[in-house]
Write an enzyme that holds these catalytic residues in place. Structure first.
Site, PDB file in Angstrom:
ATOM      1  N   TYR A  85      -4.505  -6.883 -12.831  1.00 27.39           N
ATOM      2  CA  TYR A  85      -4.363  -8.248 -12.328  1.00 27.39           C
ATOM      3  C   TYR A  85      -5.728  -8.842 -12.013  1.00 27.39           C
ATOM      4  CZ  TYR A  85      -4.777  -6.018  -7.673  1.00 27.39           C
ATOM      5  OH  TYR A  85      -5.189  -5.288  -6.587  1.00 27.39           O
ATOM      6  N   HIS A 129      -5.391   3.160  -6.096  1.00 23.36           N
ATOM      7  CA  HIS A 129      -5.266   1.927  -6.870  1.00 23.36           C
ATOM      8  C   HIS A 129      -6.658   1.313  -6.874  1.00 23.36           C
ATOM      9  CE1 HIS A 129      -4.576  -2.140  -7.951  1.00 23.36           C
ATOM     10  NE2 HIS A 129      -4.429  -2.615  -6.745  1.00 23.36           N
ATOM     11  N   ASP A 152      32.129   4.514  -1.920  1.00 24.80           N
ATOM     12  CA  ASP A 152      33.527   4.710  -2.292  1.00 24.80           C
ATOM     13  C   ASP A 152      33.598   6.142  -2.789  1.00 24.80           C
ATOM     14  OD1 ASP A 152      32.111   4.272  -4.715  1.00 24.80           O
ATOM     15  OD2 ASP A 152      33.985   3.851  -5.756  1.00 24.80           O
TER      16      ASP A 152
HETATM   17  C1  LIG Z   1      -6.542  -1.915  -3.355  1.00 28.57           C
HETATM   18  C2  LIG Z   1      -5.167  -2.220  -2.871  1.00 28.57           C
HETATM   19  C3  LIG Z   1      -4.629  -3.470  -3.096  1.00 28.57           C
HETATM   20  C4  LIG Z   1      -3.335  -3.752  -2.672  1.00 28.57           C
HETATM   21  N1  LIG Z   1      -2.846  -4.990  -2.917  1.00 28.57           N
HETATM   22  C5  LIG Z   1      -1.585  -5.287  -2.530  1.00 28.57           C
HETATM   23  C6  LIG Z   1      -1.054  -6.572  -2.818  1.00 28.57           C
HETATM   24  O1  LIG Z   1      -1.699  -7.423  -3.414  1.00 28.57           O
HETATM   25  N2  LIG Z   1       0.229  -6.824  -2.421  1.00 28.57           N
HETATM   26  C7  LIG Z   1       0.971  -5.887  -1.761  1.00 28.57           C
HETATM   27  O2  LIG Z   1       2.104  -6.176  -1.454  1.00 28.57           O
HETATM   28  N3  LIG Z   1       0.484  -4.667  -1.472  1.00 28.57           N
HETATM   29  C8  LIG Z   1      -0.771  -4.346  -1.843  1.00 28.57           C
HETATM   30  N4  LIG Z   1      -1.259  -3.090  -1.595  1.00 28.57           N
HETATM   31  C9  LIG Z   1      -0.406  -2.109  -0.896  1.00 28.57           C
HETATM   32  C10 LIG Z   1      -0.490  -2.299   0.606  1.00 28.57           C
HETATM   33  O3  LIG Z   1      -1.809  -2.311   1.004  1.00 28.57           O
HETATM   34  C11 LIG Z   1       0.205  -1.194   1.383  1.00 28.57           C
HETATM   35  O4  LIG Z   1       1.396  -0.838   0.772  1.00 28.57           O
HETATM   36  C12 LIG Z   1       0.509  -1.626   2.824  1.00 28.57           C
HETATM   37  O5  LIG Z   1      -0.632  -2.143   3.419  1.00 28.57           O
HETATM   38  C13 LIG Z   1       1.044  -0.492   3.656  1.00 28.57           C
HETATM   39  O6  LIG Z   1       1.207  -0.900   4.994  1.00 28.57           O
HETATM   40  P1  LIG Z   1       1.581   0.149   6.134  1.00 28.57           P
HETATM   41  O7  LIG Z   1       1.655  -0.601   7.399  1.00 28.57           O
HETATM   42  O8  LIG Z   1       2.745   0.943   5.721  1.00 28.57           O
HETATM   43  O9  LIG Z   1       0.392   1.199   6.128  1.00 28.57           O
HETATM   44  P2  LIG Z   1      -1.099   1.133   6.691  1.00 28.57           P
HETATM   45  O10 LIG Z   1      -1.646  -0.235   6.656  1.00 28.57           O
HETATM   46  O11 LIG Z   1      -1.829   2.171   5.959  1.00 28.57           O
HETATM   47  O12 LIG Z   1      -0.924   1.519   8.194  1.00 28.57           O
HETATM   48  C14 LIG Z   1      -0.649   2.825   8.606  1.00 28.57           C
HETATM   49  C15 LIG Z   1      -1.318   3.044   9.926  1.00 28.57           C
HETATM   50  O13 LIG Z   1      -0.925   4.307  10.461  1.00 28.57           O
HETATM   51  C16 LIG Z   1      -1.995   4.808  11.200  1.00 28.57           C
HETATM   52  N5  LIG Z   1      -1.847   6.251  11.379  1.00 28.57           N
HETATM   53  C17 LIG Z   1      -1.811   7.195  10.415  1.00 28.57           C
HETATM   54  N6  LIG Z   1      -1.678   8.411  10.942  1.00 28.57           N
HETATM   55  C18 LIG Z   1      -1.620   8.257  12.285  1.00 28.57           C
HETATM   56  C19 LIG Z   1      -1.494   9.145  13.394  1.00 28.57           C
HETATM   57  N7  LIG Z   1      -1.402  10.478  13.206  1.00 28.57           N
HETATM   58  N8  LIG Z   1      -1.471   8.629  14.643  1.00 28.57           N
HETATM   59  C20 LIG Z   1      -1.562   7.287  14.831  1.00 28.57           C
HETATM   60  N9  LIG Z   1      -1.688   6.410  13.838  1.00 28.57           N
HETATM   61  C21 LIG Z   1      -1.716   6.879  12.573  1.00 28.57           C
HETATM   62  C22 LIG Z   1      -3.214   4.445  10.383  1.00 28.57           C
HETATM   63  O14 LIG Z   1      -4.381   4.410  11.152  1.00 28.57           O
HETATM   64  C23 LIG Z   1      -2.830   3.072   9.831  1.00 28.57           C
HETATM   65  O15 LIG Z   1      -3.366   2.012  10.576  1.00 28.57           O
HETATM   66  C24 LIG Z   1      -2.566  -2.774  -2.012  1.00 28.57           C
HETATM   67  C25 LIG Z   1      -3.101  -1.514  -1.787  1.00 28.57           C
HETATM   68  C26 LIG Z   1      -4.388  -1.233  -2.225  1.00 28.57           C
HETATM   69  C27 LIG Z   1      -4.915   0.139  -1.988  1.00 28.57           C
END
Ligand SMILES: Cc1cc2nc3c(=O)[nH]c(=O)nc-3n(C[C@H](O)[C@H](O)[C@H](O)COP(=O)(O)OP(=O)(O)OC[C@H]3O[C@@H](n4cnc5c(N)ncnc54)[C@H](O)[C@@H]3O)c2cc1C
Lengths: 252, 845
Positions: free
Chosen positions: B262, B231, B553
């Site tokens: 946006y 994105h 159901d």
């Molecule tokens: C540019 C951009 C703008 C966005 N803007 C918005 C917005 O305005 N509003 C909105 O609602 N959403 C927005 N999003 C989406 C949002 O950022 C994500 O959907 C959300 O942050 C996901 O959160 P999460 O906790 O699932 O994942 P993450 O924040 O990615 O956390 C996952 C974690 O897992 C850890 N991990 C991965 N693999 C391992 C492993 N093997 N061992 C241990 N740890 C591991 C990683 O280090 C990471 O910290 C945006 C995304 C982008 C890219």
């Protein structure tokens, strides 16, 4: 004042990266590219000369045609046109690079008043290209320039040498190799980008001559972990911080 | 706290290990702790508080309204939580329209806002937008959908507070810079997590690792079908107008819907984001390690050529800022987020591994809500908000294929802000599940819609001639939106079925047998209805959650003393299968065999159904000889067919089950025998909508959800079985109390819009009082159209809706809001009384 800035796209990497199978190059599969900060400064310096004295800025790069992305980004802050000496993207030795650039400059109608290089390329750090070009064109060169002021066709160049500063004056036309700090680069604006898309870019394919020097092998240094270390969450952290400041010489 | 825990070493055991320190992982540990769990361990491969996931660089804004009720409710709950955490800044938000088609869509969003309980939204003029967003060129837009309660959050700070709360409760230890490398599974249950700092045994493991989740799931042999995707976003500034900006944001966010973009003020800058570029998909293996990443593992270098058009479109809308040469691009990234093939999150216990849970493809706007729901689900067995559309158990095998994921996410990406019709069909990865009749159907001009991969005829062009036969009774529609993905042929097929008979391809059913000595106990525990019935009985029964809401159901046929065949809708079939699997005893005395692809089903209904089948079989098909609600094997020519006399369309008839490879033979036999009796093939348009709605039959996911109970749905029986079943205690309570809402059928009195065109609602619209007032029941649930469609036998357009008792009266006059206009409706039947053939004489004939 017409300025030529020679720039090179380099890999944008983090703390570590992977090598290809025979360890002759970096594995670029998931890496992006960028321009190193001192070459962005070089472009900024050129644009400022145009702003002060009028004239044009031309960008030149030798490399893969995909360097267009970095070139257009730079044209967004002002340069008027670009020349791409198109290769297959593999590394050229400094002499070959310099020769191709020399040929290109000789073919140009524009007589450049200033030709700017980064003091070295950020990836291979040969420190040679600018010097070779200046020599071949019979132009004076000042290397490692960190400050620039032009008056009456004389460039006043500031070099950082250890803790000292050297000031050179050189009559134009001349070649300069610069370090970052010569001019803090501005960010491209959106209208700048839109204009840049329409600026002329000449692409000339160039043949890679037989290499006179050859890179044998790359070896990765041991990995240093990236990321912050938390010293403490309590007040005793202050003491630890002071110790570290002493260690790195911020406090004595 | 985190300093201490990062110094201490990893414990060897935990009750639950939560992997991921993004907004989702942090919400989960907090809610698990809040609900009383202790010995929790949270792990992230990066350093806290910003370990490098998507959370660290999100734009962090929240628009509450979505066409999905589940999504809206999760988002509203998240907003509430962010406010409580003190990290929410309200700024308002506009979704602006550049086209008239979009204006119509904004009215539809207005309906969704009303239906799902977003209270403050309204449609505004360009001038009103300009007032709050003075840097917009209002001449570019036609209007906007305005929601003052839109806001931005600090998701890293909010997550940190939640994590620290769990730590302060003494429930949690968090370990940064600790990477999960593999997992151990024993006897189908998660056993331990192996990290680069050691192994932890755990009863529960939660994968909250965002776009890395497929990789983590694979470590345990499970599947989380999502893909990391780009994105793009750039932050330009400093903007002279925002020079003195005090906080994060002072102007409303603008979503430029028609360009998929946006613009959001961020301090002195303006963030411009895009979903308009080509889909740029990665695999989790492509993501660099924290050490390898130039910025962070989820920030790839910006590819300007994908944003060129967006630059110009942003310039068009906000020339004052974007056109200012002094405003530079400070930061631009190809940010990584997770996309799923159907656009919904992936939440719940994996069907493959007990104790292994997923909370993936969750956005910042949903994070705390999903964290809470998942924790409730794990600790209490179910969540307050019905999460069935997000349930990880929903996926069928083919939907886990990388090909499917890539194709569908690539197709869906540019629809992020799209105008997506409620019946919209996917164009990618089709023809992956074909019934044995497929070629025959195609030859008949079937128009195929897809359900969980199956290609199902919705109507047949071969029945076009019936349009002339039935004339205006087919209730033709003129408005393009109302008739998109629809045909009057559906209604013609319906009328032909009511007149003679129709054959319906039901191959998409999910079918599984519960067998073994304890089979009866299992189905008895699952079903509300008595399952200890004679062999050959077919029972239609609600399946309840512990709190007495609908989990499903479905019908169950007793085929032997120790064999029960469960038949359920394809869409929800895999989740139903998991539900039953979870009820199996651990001693192996009952098993589940998935027969979905072993059997195919044809339904034949209509007054001539008996006549037609009688020509094919010597078996007794008389009403007395083959009573309603029974099943048995009959012989039809070379085939032994399991015939089941039930009906979802309100006419006499049977479902016919044969082995998949015999389906074509069955089709040919029945079609031939039917010719002299006016038999036609009919599509799912009849089966799923017109036939069903005339009979006020409920559908799971539309009328039936965990948020509603059996009494409210009008499905309680006079007598309740003595045996225990899941949800019984709650159900008993529901039987005692007055229902807060009652499911009713309404008919539309006048379809004429202000422009004089007749309009036909498609479902999910708000039902309002005659003066336009919102109707809310005593549990705070809104009244909205759960299903809508033609009732051709009645010449009416029918809407189903739950109504509070004061409105649930036959003859009650109300209105429905459709695309910004109100249409009068009347309550035509209350509870389960069908509109058509109220005495069920046809079915019982
Ligand atoms: C540019 C951009 C703008 C966005 N803007 C918005 C917005 O305005 N509003 C909105 O609602 N959403 C927005 N999003 C989406 C949002 O950022 C994500 O959907 C959300 O942050 C996901 O959160 P999460 O906790 O699932 O994942 P993450 O924040 O990615 O956390 C996952 C974690 O897992 C850890 N991990 C991965 N693999 C391992 C492993 N093997 N061992 C241990 N740890 C591991 C990683 O280090 C990471 O910290 C945006 C995304 C982008 C890219």
């Amino acid at each position: 004042m017409d300025v030529l800035v020679c720039i090179k796209r380099v890999i944008l990497a983090g703390n570590t990266f992977a090598l290809n199978e025979d360890h002759t190059d970096i594995d670029t599969l998931h890496l992006g590219y960028t321009l190193s900060p001192h070459e962005e400064s070089a472009v900024e310096a050129a644009v400022r000369l145009n702003e002060e004295f009028g004239g044009t800025t031309t960008l030149l790069t030798l490399g893969h045609v995909d360097s267009e992305e970095q070139i257009r980004s730079q044209m967004a802050i002002g340069p008027d046109r670009a020349i791409v000496l198109e290769t297959d993207g593999s590394e050229w030795d400094p002499q070959a690079t310099a020769n191709a650039i020399i040929d290109a400059i000789k073919k140009e109608e524009t007589k450049f008043d200033v030709i700017i290089f980064g003091s070295e390329s950020a990836d291979t750090a040969g420190y040679q290209t600018g010097i070779r070009v200046a020599h071949a064109l019979g132009l004076p060169i000042v290397t490692n320039v960190k400050g620039l002021k032009v008056e009456n066709s004389v460039a006043r160049c500031e070099r950082a040498v250890g803790n000292m500063r050297e000031i050179y004056e050189v009559s134009l036309p001349a070649v300069l190799t610069v370090r970052d700090g010569i001019a803090i680069p501005r960010y491209p604006s959106v209208p700048g980008r839109i204009k840049a898309r329409k600026k002329p870019m000449d692409v000339f394919p160039v043949e890679k001559p037989a290499a006179k020097i050859e890179k044998v092998k790359l070896e990765l240094p041991p990995v240093k972990a990236k990321g912050a270390t938390m010293l403490s969450a309590d007040a005793d952290g202050a003491q630890k911080l002071v110790e570290i400041f002493r260690e790195i010489g911020v406090l004595s | 706290m985190s300093a201490q825990s990062s110094q201490s070493s990893l414990p060897s055991r935990a009750k639950a290990v939560v992997i991921g320190g993004g907004i989702v992982g942090n919400s989960i540990v907090y809610h698990l702790a809040r609900l009383g769990w202790r010995d929790l361990v949270q792990i992230d491969k990066g350093p806290f508080p910003n370990p490098g996931g998507s959370t660290g660089h999100a734009s962090n804004f929240i628009f509450p309204t979505d066409h999905s009720k589940e999504m809206t409710h999760i988002t509203l709950d998240s907003m509430k939580q962010y406010k409580e955490l003190g990290v929410f800044t309200e700024c308002g938000g506009f979704e602006v329209a550049r086209t008239s088609e979009r204006m119509q869509e904004l009215h539809r969003r207005m309906s969704s806002a009303k239906s799902w309980g977003v209270n403050d939204s309204r449609i505004v003029t360009p001038a009103e937008v300009k007032e709050l967003v003075p840097y917009i060129d209002e001449t570019v837009i036609l209007g906007a959908f305005y929601t003052p309660s839109v806001g931005v959050v600090d998701s890293v700070r909010g997550g940190t507070i939640m994590r620290e709360r769990a730590q302060e409760m003494g429930a949690l230890q968090s370990f940064g810079n600790t990477e999960v490398l593999s997992m151990k599974v024993e006897n189908g249950r998660i056993k331990s997590v192996i990290t680069d700092k050691g192994e932890i045994e755990a009863d529960f493991v939660v994968i909250a690792t965002g776009c890395w989740s497929p990789k983590l799931a694979a470590m345990a042999g499970a599947s989380i079908p999502l893909t990391p995707a780009v994105h793009q976003m750039k932050d330009i500034g400093p903007v002279p107008r925002f020079k003195d900006a005090k906080g994060d944001i002072e102007h409303p966010i603008v979503r430029d819907m028609d360009t998929n973009m946006y613009e959001r003020q961020h301090g002195s800058g303006l963030e411009v984001g895009s979903y308009a570029h080509r889909a740029i998909l990665y695999t989790p293996e492509d993501l660099p390690s924290n050490a390898q990443a130039a910025l962070s593992p989820t920030e790839f270098p910006f590819t300007q050529e994908d944003f060129d058009l967006q630059d110009e479109q942003a310039l068009e809308l906000m020339p004052e800022i974007v056109g200012d040469e002094s405003v530079g691009e400070k930061y631009a990234i190809n940010g990584i987020l997770s996309l799923t093939p159907d656009g919904m999150p992936i939440v719940g216990e994996t069907p493959e591994v007990k104790g292994l849970w997923s909370a993936a493809a969750v956005w910042v706007k949903e994070g705390p809500g999903v964290g809470k729901a998942l924790a409730e689900w794990m600790v209490l067995g179910e969540s307050e908000i019905d999460m069935h559309s997000s349930d990880i158990a929903r996926f069928h095998e083919h939907q886990k294929a990388t090909f499917h994921i890539k194709e569908r996410t690539a197709e869906g990406f540019n629809k992020t802000y799209g105008i997506v019709h409620p019946a919209e069909q996917w164009s990618s990865n089709r023809d992956v599940r074909l019934s044995p009749y497929y070629e025959r159907e195609k030859a008949l001009g079937a128009v195929f819609f897809e359900t969980v991969g199956w290609e199902r005829p919705f109507w047949y062009e071969s029945n076009k001639d019936l349009l002339a036969k039935f004339g205006d009774a087919v209730m033709p529609r003129t408005a393009e939106w109302d008739s998109r993905w629809w045909s009057p042929i559906i209604n013609a097929e319906h009328l032909q079925m009511r007149e003679s008979a129709a054959l319906v391809d039901l191959t998409a059913f999910a079918i599984f047998d519960v067998t073994g000595p304890s089979a009866l106990d299992v189905v008895q525990r699952a079903a509300v209805r008595q399952m200890d019935v004679a062999i050959g009985k077919v029972i239609y029964t609600p399946i309840l959650s512990e709190s007495g809401g609908f989990k499903s159901d479905l019908t169950i046929m007793r085929l032997a003393h120790d064999q029960f065949r469960v038949v359920t809708g394809g869409a929800h079939g895999m989740a139903d299968k998991k539900w039953f699997s979870d009820l199996l005893p651990t001693d192996g005395s009952a098993q589940i065999n998935d027969l979905t692809t072993a059997y195919t089903t044809l339904g034949i209904w209509g007054p001539n159904a008996r006549k037609i089948l009688s020509a094919l079989t010597k078996d007794d098909l008389s009403h007395e000889g083959f009573p309603f609600g029974t099943c048995r094997i009959i012989e039809m020519g070379p085939l032994r067919v399991l015939a089941s006399r039930i009906s979802y369309v309100g006419d006499l008839g049977w479902e016919l089950y044969v082995q998949m490879e015999q389906g074509a033979k069955l089709w040919d036999l029945v079609m031939d025998a039917g010719k002299p009796h006016g038999l036609i093939p009919a599509g799912i348009g009849v089966y799923g909508t017109t036939g069903r709605l005339e009979k006020s039959y409920r559908a799971y996911g539309a009328e039936l959800e965990t948020e509603y109970n059996v009494v409210e749905a009008g499905m309680q029986t006079a007598k309740l079985k003595a045996q225990e079943f899941v949800g019984k205690a709650a159900h008993l309570k529901h039987r005692e109390e007055d229902p807060a809402a009652i499911l009713c059928s309404l008919t539309v009195d006048d379809h004429t819009s202000k422009s004089g065109e007749k309009r036909y609602m498609l479902g999910r619209e708000p039902i309002l009082t005659p003066d336009g007032g919102i109707i809310t029941d005593s549990h705070g649930r809104r009244s909205y159209v759960t299903s809508a469609g033609s009732a051709p036998s009645l010449g009416k357009h029918v809407l189903i809706s739950y109504l509070p008792p004061q409105h649930a009266k036959i003859g009650e006059k109300l209105v429905v809001e459709y695309l910004g206009e109100h249409y009068p409706v009347t309550v035509a039947s209350v509870s389960s009384t069908p509109l058509f053939d109220a005495k069920n004489e046809r079915i019982m004939s």
